[in-house]
Design a protein around this motif. Sequence first.
Motif, PDB file in Angstrom:
ATOM      1  N   ARG A  29      70.450 -52.250-102.053  1.00 54.35           N
ATOM      2  CA  ARG A  29      69.318 -51.916-102.803  1.00 54.35           C
ATOM      3  C   ARG A  29      67.881 -52.881-102.195  1.00 54.35           C
ATOM      4  NH1 ARG A  29      71.391 -48.088-106.629  1.00 54.35           N
ATOM      5  NH2 ARG A  29      72.634 -47.143-104.851  1.00 54.35           N
ATOM      6  N   PRO A  30      66.924 -52.347-102.207  1.00 50.12           N
ATOM      7  CA  PRO A  30      65.845 -53.232-102.070  1.00 50.12           C
ATOM      8  C   PRO A  30      65.794 -54.898-102.934  1.00 50.12           C
ATOM      9  CG  PRO A  30      64.907 -51.310-102.457  1.00 50.12           C
ATOM     10  CD  PRO A  30      66.257 -51.214-102.920  1.00 50.12           C
ATOM     11  N   GLY A  31      65.750 -56.070-102.167  1.00 52.14           N
ATOM     12  CA  GLY A  31      66.112 -57.158-102.774  1.00 52.14           C
ATOM     13  C   GLY A  31      67.547 -57.858-102.344  1.00 52.14           C
ATOM     14  N   GLY A  32      67.993 -56.995-101.620  1.00 52.13           N
ATOM     15  CA  GLY A  32      69.473 -57.516-101.188  1.00 52.13           C
ATOM     16  C   GLY A  32      70.580 -57.571-102.147  1.00 52.13           C
ATOM     17  N   VAL A  33      70.605 -56.617-102.994  1.00 51.69           N
ATOM     18  CA  VAL A  33      71.500 -56.649-103.933  1.00 51.69           C
ATOM     19  C   VAL A  33      72.509 -55.305-103.637  1.00 51.69           C
ATOM     20  CG1 VAL A  33      72.460 -56.262-106.314  1.00 51.69           C
ATOM     21  CG2 VAL A  33      70.261 -57.603-106.007  1.00 51.69           C
TER      22      VAL A  33
END
Lengths: 258, 168
Positions: free
Chosen positions: B112-116
Amino acid sequence: MKQSALNPVQSTRSGGWFHYLANPGRFQRVARPTLPWLAAFSVVLTITGIVWGYWFAPADWQQGDAARIMYVHVPAAWVAMAGYAALAFCSLLSLVWRHPLADIAAEEIGPVGAGFTAVCLVSGSLWGKPMWGAYWVWDARLTSVLILFFLYLGHIALIRAFDNKAHGYRAAAILALAGAVNLPIIVFSVQWWNTLHQGNTISLTGPSKIYITMLYPLLIASLGFYLSFITMVVARMSAAISERKTTALLRAAAEQTP
Amino acid sequence: MLTPKRRRLYLVLTCLVCLGGAVALSLAAFSSSLTYFLSPRQVAAKAPPVGQSFRLGGIVQVGTVATSVANGTPTTHFAVTDGRAAVEVIYSGVLPDLFREGQGIVAIGSMRPGGVFVADEVLAKHGADYMPKDVEQELKASGKWDPRFGPPPDASAWNDMKVKDNGT
């Protein structure tokens, strides 16, 4: 004429012992009295290994009792691969030296090897669900063993697909030899690629990563499975040779009656 | 002059060597797609695009597991590491029994956006070491092994260790 094919004239060229073993009549004389002993040893060893593994060996520290599936899964996997190696070896003997017994052996190894591969796949699947959380994943180890199963099935079908038996033997031997490249892939799949399947616990070169009272029943069950495989293949070969002899005698008798 | 047997033998061996070479080259070429999962290092170097499903595999990093329950469904936050890089993972659902700190796992999901990494499914990858619980306890008590930090010591150190109880 048919009968002489069962007892081929010995060649005096190199490889005398191959020809000695390749004689179906001689095979029968050795196999018949050996079979009851082979069967007895395989039953005793298999039962000893499995009873020891399932009731007396300690449970595993992380997998608990579920790890006991290994006493069936691992021997079945070893025999499935060794059986295919034997099939490939018989195919080489068949293609290069045209040994009649190698063809009979190849024809009879197929269904037995496929059976052990099925046991390996099903037991592995039943082990995977409680431990990994999935019955099946498409990792390199599982996929390559599934391919081994399909190679066995293809060989079973191909070797019986021709009216002229010799054509079936030739085609199936080529399939078996080509499929042998899958064996090193199965063995090294867990080292070459990331897999969900665990790496090797038992190693021939280094120390094994298994407690000694879990190793012993595993090795005994494996010996039992190997001997069971040999027993089944030898019994099937012996029956096939007898069947051919009977067919040949009946045909000869039918030709003699006017 | 070659005998027919010799000729057939060389023919078969040549075919096998060629076939083996062809298969080895193809496997080497497709090696990345034969791998069941990507390691955190591979994700750190070149992360698959956001939203694209892939499998992430590694060790559950010690001290990162936090579970909260909302509407009866547990949601677990943890980090997956391979010793060099780590990826944060969120998973809603029941984890496999073998899930613990230091355990190898494979998570199926997408970034997901944000590297999670949001996982739809988590599979446990157990090690290749088989020993009774007593031996594990004793190795842990004597400080020779902590299952949270990698595989046990060489098997020759423990595979003849005495155990009190041989059954379950």
